[in-house]
Design an enzyme around this catalytic site. Structure first.
Site, PDB file in Angstrom:
ATOM      1  N   HIS A  19      25.277  43.322   0.262  1.00 50.63           N
ATOM      2  CA  HIS A  19      26.980  43.340   0.355  1.00 50.63           C
ATOM      3  C   HIS A  19      27.296  42.609  -1.055  1.00 50.63           C
ATOM      4  O   HIS A  19      28.378  43.058  -1.471  1.00 50.63           O
ATOM      5  CB  HIS A  19      27.324  42.728   1.395  1.00 50.63           C
ATOM      6  CG  HIS A  19      27.295  43.523   2.751  1.00 50.63           C
ATOM      7  ND1 HIS A  19      27.174  43.046   3.925  1.00 50.63           N
ATOM      8  CD2 HIS A  19      26.969  44.896   2.787  1.00 50.63           C
ATOM      9  CE1 HIS A  19      26.984  44.024   4.770  1.00 50.63           C
ATOM     10  NE2 HIS A  19      26.896  45.139   4.065  1.00 50.63           N
ATOM     11  N   HIS A  42      25.411  56.251   6.288  1.00 48.74           N
ATOM     12  CA  HIS A  42      24.874  55.473   7.668  1.00 48.74           C
ATOM     13  C   HIS A  42      25.747  54.409   7.780  1.00 48.74           C
ATOM     14  O   HIS A  42      25.396  53.289   7.314  1.00 48.74           O
ATOM     15  CB  HIS A  42      23.372  55.127   7.592  1.00 48.74           C
ATOM     16  CG  HIS A  42      22.476  56.298   7.123  1.00 48.74           C
ATOM     17  ND1 HIS A  42      22.193  56.846   6.023  1.00 48.74           N
ATOM     18  CD2 HIS A  42      21.556  56.957   7.959  1.00 48.74           C
ATOM     19  CE1 HIS A  42      21.379  57.708   5.885  1.00 48.74           C
ATOM     20  NE2 HIS A  42      21.022  57.911   7.144  1.00 48.74           N
ATOM     21  N   GLY A 140      23.913  61.747   8.213  1.00 50.25           N
ATOM     22  CA  GLY A 140      24.729  61.396   6.880  1.00 50.25           C
ATOM     23  C   GLY A 140      24.332  62.057   5.548  1.00 50.25           C
ATOM     24  O   GLY A 140      25.222  62.295   4.702  1.00 50.25           O
ATOM     25  N   ASP A 160      22.410  53.808   3.428  1.00 45.42           N
ATOM     26  CA  ASP A 160      21.793  52.608   4.094  1.00 45.42           C
ATOM     27  C   ASP A 160      21.099  53.102   5.419  1.00 45.42           C
ATOM     28  O   ASP A 160      21.642  52.649   6.231  1.00 45.42           O
ATOM     29  CB  ASP A 160      22.799  51.554   3.983  1.00 45.42           C
ATOM     30  CG  ASP A 160      22.502  50.408   4.570  1.00 45.42           C
ATOM     31  OD1 ASP A 160      21.287  50.042   4.923  1.00 45.42           O
ATOM     32  OD2 ASP A 160      23.352  49.593   5.365  1.00 45.42           O
TER      33      ASP A 160
END
Length: 259
Positions: A19, A42, A140, A160
């Site tokens: 992040h 995802h 996804g 992810d």
């Protein structure tokens, strides 16, 4: 397989690594007065409670973001800390944003967002907090293939996966190659876990051959608890935004010194 739920792991050290880089990339991309597309393959549920039963059961948030926040690992003006503060101002001090809500703190009205999530319960939770995005209750990678090249063409995709299935490691380079062929100007970011058996290495070696100029950032940290198999976090970024390589070096140095 649809057993994975990130609520048990939200706010851990891998999230901090992932992040911090995601927020830095979006902070730079949204400084320019040009619209962009943001895509997640995802997405998860988007918002987590770090005092939930799941979070307290693993203790990963306490040894992850909570520890880093208390010890001042990141500078106060870091884009990730700004994003978390904005989310907590709305959802309370126990909350922690997943990548969709981190992205939402930077994205503007003219930007376009596609979020894919296949897990029914996670999708329903995401739907409650992601009114800013076009949501897809589908695989996804199918969504990525369908929307690429996106409009606007400038933008970033985060891949992810849960990596529940070992075959994911072999399939992902093929998927990225297909996406990059359609969207050669997009920044494509892949997060992956570093486990005790280092099963990621064949995948990253393949990606290095396919895309030798991509950014690779890896950090190591102790297992969150006895028997936990994750020893680190990796982020691979094709067409990284300007300055992200330097930010990755800063984050890696923090993990070497503190984790």
């Amino acid at each position: 397989m649809l057993s994975y739920q990130h609520a048990y792991h939200a706010g851990n050290l891998a999230d901090l690594h992932k992040h911090a880089l995601l927020a830095s990339a979006l902070d730079y991309l949204t400084r320019k007065d040009k619209p962009l597309s943001y895509i997640e393959t995802h997405a998860g549920r988007g918002l987590y409670d770090l005092q939930s039963e799941q979070s307290r059961k693993t203790g990963e948030a306490a040894t992850g973001f909570a520890r880093a926040e208390a010890e001042g690992w990141l500078p106060r003006d870091h884009p990730l800390l700004r994003a978390v503060a904005n989310v907590r101002a709305v959802h309370g001090p126990r909350s922690y944003p997943g990548s969709p809500l981190i992205a939402a703190q930077f994205l503007r009205f003219e930007d376009r967002t596609h979020l894919a999530e296949l897990h029914p319960a996670e999708y329903e939770a995401l739907r409650q907090v992601a009114g800013f995005a076009t949501l897809h209750a589908r695989d996804g990678f199918q969504v990525a293939q369908a929307v690429c090249p996106p409009t606007p063409r400038r933008g970033l995709m985060l891949i992810d996966p849960s990596f529940e299935v070992k075959d994911d490691y072999a399939a992902i380079p093929r998927q990225i190659a297909l996406i990059a062929r359609k969207w050669n100007v997009g920044a494509i970011a892949l997060w992956y876990p570093i486990l005790t058996d280092h099963r990621h290495m064949a995948m990253t070696a393949t990606l290095a051959i396919q895309f030798p100029d991509a950014l690779l950032s890896e950090v190591r940290f102790p297992p969150a608890r006895q028997g936990h198999g994750m020893l680190g976090s990796g982020m691979w970024v094709l067409n990284p935004p300007w300055g992200l390589a330097d930010e990755a070096k800063r984050i890696e140095a923090i993990f070497r010194d503190r984790a």
